[in-house]
Design a protein around this motif. Structure first.
Motif, PDB file in Angstrom:
ATOM      1  N   MET A 130      20.609  -0.891  31.822  1.00 34.44           N
ATOM      2  CA  MET A 130      19.766  -1.470  32.870  1.00 34.44           C
ATOM      3  C   MET A 130      18.757  -2.460  32.298  1.00 34.44           C
ATOM      4  O   MET A 130      18.369  -3.424  32.960  1.00 34.44           O
ATOM      5  CB  MET A 130      19.069  -0.360  33.645  1.00 34.44           C
ATOM      6  CG  MET A 130      20.007   0.476  34.487  1.00 34.44           C
ATOM      7  SD  MET A 130      20.715  -0.443  35.875  1.00 34.44           S
ATOM      8  CE  MET A 130      19.480  -0.108  37.128  1.00 34.44           C
ATOM      9  N   TYR A 132      19.389  -4.548  30.188  1.00 37.00           N
ATOM     10  CA  TYR A 132      20.134  -5.811  30.102  1.00 37.00           C
ATOM     11  C   TYR A 132      20.450  -6.366  31.486  1.00 37.00           C
ATOM     12  O   TYR A 132      20.202  -7.545  31.761  1.00 37.00           O
ATOM     13  CB  TYR A 132      21.434  -5.588  29.321  1.00 37.00           C
ATOM     14  CG  TYR A 132      22.376  -6.767  29.369  1.00 37.00           C
ATOM     15  CD1 TYR A 132      22.183  -7.881  28.547  1.00 37.00           C
ATOM     16  CD2 TYR A 132      23.460  -6.799  30.245  1.00 37.00           C
ATOM     17  CE1 TYR A 132      23.043  -8.975  28.598  1.00 37.00           C
ATOM     18  CE2 TYR A 132      24.316  -7.877  30.304  1.00 37.00           C
ATOM     19  CZ  TYR A 132      24.106  -8.964  29.482  1.00 37.00           C
ATOM     20  OH  TYR A 132      24.952 -10.041  29.550  1.00 37.00           O
ATOM     21  N   PHE A 133      20.999  -5.530  32.373  1.00 41.13           N
ATOM     22  CA  PHE A 133      21.472  -6.031  33.666  1.00 41.13           C
ATOM     23  C   PHE A 133      20.345  -6.208  34.683  1.00 41.13           C
ATOM     24  O   PHE A 133      20.443  -7.057  35.566  1.00 41.13           O
ATOM     25  CB  PHE A 133      22.542  -5.092  34.240  1.00 41.13           C
ATOM     26  CG  PHE A 133      23.864  -5.188  33.528  1.00 41.13           C
ATOM     27  CD1 PHE A 133      24.638  -6.333  33.621  1.00 41.13           C
ATOM     28  CD2 PHE A 133      24.332  -4.145  32.752  1.00 41.13           C
ATOM     29  CE1 PHE A 133      25.852  -6.438  32.967  1.00 41.13           C
ATOM     30  CE2 PHE A 133      25.546  -4.231  32.092  1.00 41.13           C
ATOM     31  CZ  PHE A 133      26.315  -5.390  32.201  1.00 41.13           C
ATOM     32  N   GLN A 134      19.290  -5.414  34.593  1.00 32.35           N
ATOM     33  CA  GLN A 134      18.144  -5.561  35.484  1.00 32.35           C
ATOM     34  C   GLN A 134      16.860  -5.583  34.655  1.00 32.35           C
ATOM     35  O   GLN A 134      16.043  -4.665  34.717  1.00 32.35           O
ATOM     36  CB  GLN A 134      18.105  -4.429  36.521  1.00 32.35           C
ATOM     37  CG  GLN A 134      19.206  -4.517  37.563  1.00 32.35           C
ATOM     38  CD  GLN A 134      19.073  -3.474  38.664  1.00 32.35           C
ATOM     39  OE1 GLN A 134      20.046  -2.852  39.046  1.00 32.35           O
ATOM     40  NE2 GLN A 134      17.874  -3.288  39.193  1.00 32.35           N
ATOM     41  N   ASP A 136      14.144  -7.013  34.953  1.00 31.48           N
ATOM     42  CA  ASP A 136      12.873  -6.988  35.680  1.00 31.48           C
ATOM     43  C   ASP A 136      12.395  -5.574  35.954  1.00 31.48           C
ATOM     44  O   ASP A 136      11.269  -5.381  36.440  1.00 31.48           O
ATOM     45  CB  ASP A 136      13.002  -7.745  37.002  1.00 31.48           C
ATOM     46  CG  ASP A 136      13.204  -9.242  36.811  1.00 31.48           C
ATOM     47  OD1 ASP A 136      12.848  -9.745  35.728  1.00 31.48           O
ATOM     48  OD2 ASP A 136      13.716  -9.901  37.726  1.00 31.48           O
ATOM     49  N   ASP A 138      13.494  -3.512  38.209  1.00 29.29           N
ATOM     50  CA  ASP A 138      13.431  -3.231  39.646  1.00 29.29           C
ATOM     51  C   ASP A 138      14.388  -2.096  40.017  1.00 29.29           C
ATOM     52  O   ASP A 138      15.313  -2.263  40.813  1.00 29.29           O
ATOM     53  CB  ASP A 138      13.746  -4.499  40.445  1.00 29.29           C
ATOM     54  CG  ASP A 138      15.030  -5.176  40.003  1.00 29.29           C
ATOM     55  OD1 ASP A 138      15.562  -4.831  38.927  1.00 29.29           O
ATOM     56  OD2 ASP A 138      15.505  -6.063  40.743  1.00 29.29           O
ATOM     57  N   HIS A 139      14.148  -0.931  39.425  1.00 32.06           N
ATOM     58  CA  HIS A 139      14.956   0.247  39.718  1.00 32.06           C
ATOM     59  C   HIS A 139      14.114   1.481  39.453  1.00 32.06           C
ATOM     60  O   HIS A 139      13.085   1.423  38.749  1.00 32.06           O
ATOM     61  CB  HIS A 139      16.224   0.267  38.854  1.00 32.06           C
ATOM     62  CG  HIS A 139      15.958   0.215  37.379  1.00 32.06           C
ATOM     63  ND1 HIS A 139      15.606   1.338  36.638  1.00 32.06           N
ATOM     64  CD2 HIS A 139      15.980  -0.822  36.498  1.00 32.06           C
ATOM     65  CE1 HIS A 139      15.434   0.989  35.372  1.00 32.06           C
ATOM     66  NE2 HIS A 139      15.636  -0.317  35.256  1.00 32.06           N
TER      67      HIS A 139
END
Length: 215
Positions: A130, A132-134, A136, A138-139
């Motif tokens: 996450m 890497y993929f998100q 920011d 935001d999870h």
């Protein structure tokens, strides 16, 4: 994967840069059980030093195959295009005498798979993915102890793919004259379908590094 001398990666940095530019989806190929076909799973991945990180659903049939034989292949490919025969015809020959081909980049990782089942280890694998993929953030927090991820972790298993070998192929007619490669890249840019433009960029990049091919 067959690699002609002129299609080989120029150095490790070339394929590493290509992967880092956002080529983060590939095909996990696992030897099948005796008498059965291999198992192939398309999936996103992230990488860290010496390893690729993957997670898959627990019901996925790949697990039985990996437990039987942890030696796997992970293939990433992209920047591909079909090159019509007339674009490759030799000077002073009819365009219809040209032989078509495919251009593409492919990086194959030979790996030894390590299954990750410990809840906290799976949570840490997901946190790395996450990041890497998100990036920011935001999870929800990824914790084995709290929802939403805590209750979902039993439904997945993680994979740490220990990379033992890497083979990279950049197939862009680099053995052809510079003028030929320039003309094909121009054709690709003009056609502009699918991945034509990034394919042309790869061809021009290789052309500028290699120049005239010298065996």
């Amino acid at each position: 994967m067959f690699i002609q001398p002129w299609d080989a990666g120029l150095d490790e940095a070339e394929w590493q840069t290509w992967i880092a530019e956002g080529h983060d989806f590939g095909l996990l190929s696992v030897n099948g059980l005796s008498g059965q076909a291999p198992v192939a799973v398309p999936t996103h991945f992230t990488s860290e030093t010496g390893h690729l990180l993957v997670h898959l659903a627990r019901p996925n049939p790949v697990w039985t195959a990996i437990e039987h034989d942890p030696n796997v292949l992970f293939t990433v490919f992209g920047d591909y295009a079909f090159i019509p025969g007339p674009w490759r015809a030799k000077p002073d020959t009819p365009p219809t005498d040209g032989v078509p081909t495919s251009y593409y980049t492919a990086v194959q990782f030979t790996c030894r798979a390590h299954i990750v089942d410990d809840p906290e280890a799976k949570a840490e694998l997901l946190r790395r993915q996450m990041a890497y993929f998100q990036p920011d953030g935001d999870h929800a927090p990824i914790s084995a102890e709290q929802p939403p991820y805590g209750r979902m972790l039993p439904g997945i298993r993680g994979l740490r793919l220990e990379v033992t070998d890497v083979r990279a192929k950049f197939k862009y007619d680099d053995h052809k004259p510079v003028e030929h490669r320039t003309a094909v890249a121009d054709h690709l840019t003009e056609r502009g379908q699918g991945l034509d433009v990034p394919t042309a960029l790869q061809q021009r990049r290789r052309r500028d590094r290699i120049g005239p091919w010298k065996p």
